[in-house]
Enzyme design. Sequence first.
Site, PDB file in Angstrom:
ATOM      1  CG  HIS A 129      34.496  48.682  23.522  1.00 18.18           C
ATOM      2  ND1 HIS A 129      34.327  47.590  22.711  1.00 18.18           N
ATOM      3  CD2 HIS A 129      35.744  49.147  23.274  1.00 18.18           C
ATOM      4  CE1 HIS A 129      35.422  47.388  22.013  1.00 18.18           C
ATOM      5  NE2 HIS A 129      36.305  48.318  22.336  1.00 18.18           N
ATOM      6  CB  THR A 180      33.872  64.764  30.584  1.00 21.17           C
ATOM      7  OG1 THR A 180      33.904  65.630  31.726  1.00 21.17           O
ATOM      8  CG2 THR A 180      35.075  63.818  30.632  1.00 21.17           C
TER       9      THR A 180
END
Length: 207
Positions: A129, A180
């Site tokens: 999203h 990450t």
Amino acid sequence: MSIKTLIRSFKKEILTILYSPRFIWDIPFCLIVFGDWRMSWRFYGFPLIQKHRSSSIVIGKDLILCSISRKNSIGVFQKVIIKALLPNSCITIGDNVGISGATISGSNIKIGNNVLIGSGVLITDSDSHSILPSKRHDSSYIVSKPIIIEDDVFIGARSIVMKGVTIGGGSVIGAGSVVTKSIPAMHIAAGNPATIIKRIEDPDYLP
């Protein structure tokens, strides 16, 4: 050929014979979902595979997918899930890869040879999203970046590998980590976010 090699080869043949009754289910399953089948593939419980008609999931030899708890030392809480849902997506998995109860979902993910992916690992190359609240239901704002997991990597249980990450050859990701940023070859990384703990001093990999 050494005695050790002969024993290893003999053991592999015995295991293939013991597993062979499962081919009755494996062959049609693989031909339907992958469009391919190899005798060296092993499925312990059927995985969940979803792909767009124009996407591809390419798999090498000696694949093991474990979707049942009794075949994993710490158990699994889900099936192996592999999803390539966007048009022209490509997920590539190399030779001799073992995956236990993990999710691999994205449009551009490459996994090398001799990789181990632990129970509950999530590998996803997008945010799913938008970060912006006003755009969260608009798929055109979803950011996606390729993931590369090089040869001989071990990703510990319950870890998450995020978009744009490359994990260098031979590296280890500690259990429960959130990766990450890219990790160089032959290093141990752990934590949230994952940081490098130390270098793996393996003479076979050192220059």
